[in-house]
Design an enzyme around this catalytic site. Structure first.
Site, short mmCIF file in Angstrom:
data_model
loop_
_atom_site.label_atom_id
_atom_site.label_comp_id
_atom_site.label_asym_id
_atom_site.label_seq_id
_atom_site.Cartn_x
_atom_site.Cartn_y
_atom_site.Cartn_z
N TYR A 44 35.17 26.69 25.46
CA TYR A 44 34.63 26.35 24.15
C TYR A 44 35.20 25.10 23.52
CZ TYR A 44 34.01 26.77 19.07
OH TYR A 44 33.74 26.53 17.75
N THR A 55 27.91 23.79 22.55
CA THR A 55 28.84 23.99 23.66
C THR A 55 28.21 24.69 24.84
OG1 THR A 55 30.44 24.36 21.88
CG2 THR A 55 31.24 24.62 24.12
N CYS A 65 44.33 22.37 17.46
CA CYS A 65 44.17 21.15 16.67
C CYS A 65 44.11 19.95 17.61
CB CYS A 65 45.33 21.00 15.69
SG CYS A 65 45.57 22.42 14.60
N ASN A 118 50.10 21.06 17.71
CA ASN A 118 48.91 21.82 18.12
C ASN A 118 49.38 23.11 18.78
OD1 ASN A 118 46.46 22.77 19.13
ND2 ASN A 118 46.53 21.43 20.93
N GLY A 119 49.08 24.25 18.17
CA GLY A 119 49.47 25.52 18.77
C GLY A 119 49.98 26.50 17.75
N GLY A 143 39.37 19.72 15.20
CA GLY A 143 39.84 20.10 13.87
C GLY A 143 39.03 19.43 12.78
#
Length: 509
Positions: free
Chosen positions: A265, A311, A2, A105-106, A31
């Site tokens: 990515y 990407t 995120c 985030n995680g 996100g």
């Protein structure tokens, strides 16, 4: 994975919400599932706006105007295990002790035992399936042990010591104590990124920012910035015009292992994470991949190199240069369709790939093409891309991945899929090529990918998605719990609340 962001302004008469909203646009790629902002205003009152959707949809001008205060945090959600409902949009809030909000985030990998600890020992109710709410309540429970009328920095650092002791996984967090301070911290292995920056104002006072990527710091003129170290925390006081941020190594650094997938990515190419330029790593990926392709086939059989936008462009351009082959944009991307591998079922993903990418027949007809993508996950997108190339007249289709074969769960923040749904799971490279319908598939070797990313300061990385060996280890039953939660979300047999039991939310009205 995120996007998280926190800002404390020196001038407490200025609203921070507009700048937080602007910063969200620079992190939108991290996100697109949900967005949320929380601010701390006069008398410590907390204001929030959050909900499912993109930044432009959740944060209207009227809603942002209603968020008062010079200090705030924001979160952009990318679907992770258990987090899909509107009620699981972040930041999360608990009123006791002191009023705490947190954006995470995680992923935690010991959630089963932590939930049991919360229930049996601490007696705190966890209302959602999100491990972010769990992490927030762990912190609040540790802070409550101080049993004080007013909190200080030492209390917060002690509470974080308890959190680090209890929680296992990859996490970077920004938090806020009502009327007191902004805080940020990073897991002891540095798996998830978090940067701290400062901006000098004309009057000599400084504003402060915490962010997932350097790109947002630079865009907002926070010109002096650095990465938080693994296990490090920072407390930024609300009155930061007169008090300076305090840093502390709260937990010993276990290792320094950023997630390799950030560079392949997830991160923007114009970001620098842990001193590593994302753009330059992707250039190196193209060079290394070209060397591998030269060893495996006669490159005279390749007429043109094409990226899967967006990407893979940097890698594909460098690969074409290294092979001395023409680089062409064979696919036109519809930017109004979201990422496909997070869609809930196969039929929706196939349909979305066709909506998202349209081939230009003139670039394929009668040619042997090498298509380059950043990675191959389920293979849904890759299979459709190969089909579109053939339908457009390509005589041969080779497919190259900038990443090694993905054969295992990503457990630190990207909810890819169960391992058995990954196209490379229990398959050789030739079997993957057959499943995709292409003439040959080329994967980057793990050793080459590490060489592309490593620096003098960062020599090792979290790479469990490629090897199945995770830096934190995995609690017994965790992967099975992931599968259970995914199945529950897919079946929708248990209805999740549309709104959470929480503060008044500007995003609900």
């Amino acid at each position: 994975m995120c996007g998280i962001l926190g800002i404390a302004l020196a001038d407490e008469s200025l609203p921070v919400a507009p700048e937080l909203c602007e910063g969200c646009f620079y992190l939108q790629h991290r996100g697109q599932d949900a967005a949320g902002i929380a601010t701390s205003g006069p008398r410590g009152r907390i204001y929030q706006c959050k909900g499912n959707g993109m930044v432009r949809d959740v944060f209207t001008e009227r809603r942002i105007y209603g968020l008062q205060g010079s200090m705030g945090i924001t979160h952009l959600r990318y679907p992770t295990a258990g987090s899909s409902a509107n009620s699981e949009a972040q930041p999360f809030y608990v009123n006791s002790p002191y009023g705490v909000m947190m954006a995470h985030n995680g992923n935690l990998v010991n959630t089963v035992s932590l939930k049991r600890y919360m229930d049996e020992d601490v007696h705190r109710h966890i209302n959602t399936d999100s491990d972010s709410e769990l992490l927030l309540n762990i912190f609040a429970a540790e802070l409550e042990k101080r049993n004080k009328y007013r909190v200080n920095n030492e209390d917060v650092f002690h509470a974080l010591e308890g959190l680090f002791r209890l929680c296992r996984g990859g996490y970077a967090c920004v938090g806020m104590l009502a009327g007191f301070a902004l805080l940020g911290f990073r897991d002891p292995n540095g798996i998830r990124p978090l940067l701290f920056g400062e901006r000098l104002n004309a009057n000599g006072q400084k504003d402060y920012m915490l962010a997932s990527e350097s790109v947002v710091l630079k865009a907002h003129n926070f010109t002096t910035y650095r990465d938080l170290k693994p296990g490090e925390a920072v407390i930024i006081p609300k009155n930061c015009a007169t008090e300076k941020p305090e840093f502390r190594q709260v937990a010993p650094m276990n290792s320094y292992r950023p997630d390799l997938f950030e560079y392949v990515y997830f991160a923007r190419p114009d970001s620098v994470l842990d001193g590593i330029s994302v753009y330059h790593t992707r250039l190196q990926m193209g060079t290394k991949l070209a060397e591998k392709i030269k060893k495996q086939i006669d490159t005279s059989d390749i007429d043109v190199v094409m990226p899967v936008p967006d990407t893979a462009r940097t890698c594909a351009l460098q690969l074409a240069s290294s092979l001395d082959k023409p680089y062409r944009e064979g696919f036109v991307k519809n930017r109004y369709v979201g990422r496909t591998f997070i869609m809930p079922n196969q039929k929706e993903r196939v349909s979305s790939v066709r909506r998202k990418l349209n081939p230009m027949t003139s670039e394929f007809e009668g040619k042997s093409v090498l298509i380059v993508d950043d990675s191959i996950v389920r293979g849904t997108t890759s299979f459709e891309i190969v089909n579109m190339a053939k339908e457009s007249g390509a005589t041969k289709v080779y497919f190259a991945s900038a990443a090694p074969a993905i054969r295992y769960n990503h457990i630190y923040g990207i909810d890819l899929t169960d391992s058995k749904n990954l196209i490379a799971y229990n398959r050789t490279d030739d079997q993957v090529a057959e499943a995709l319908g292409c003439d040959k598939v080329f994967y980057q070797s793990l050793e080459d990918l590490i060489d592309c990313c490593k620096t003098e300061n960062v020599q090792k990385f979290e790479m469990g998605v490629f090897t199945g060996n995770y830096v934190t280890g995995v609690e017994d039953g965790y992967l099975q719990e992931l599968e259970r939660v995914r199945a529950l979300n897919k079946s929708k047999s248990e209805t999740k609340a549309d709104v959470d039991i929480n503060l008044y939310n500007e995003g609900d009205y």
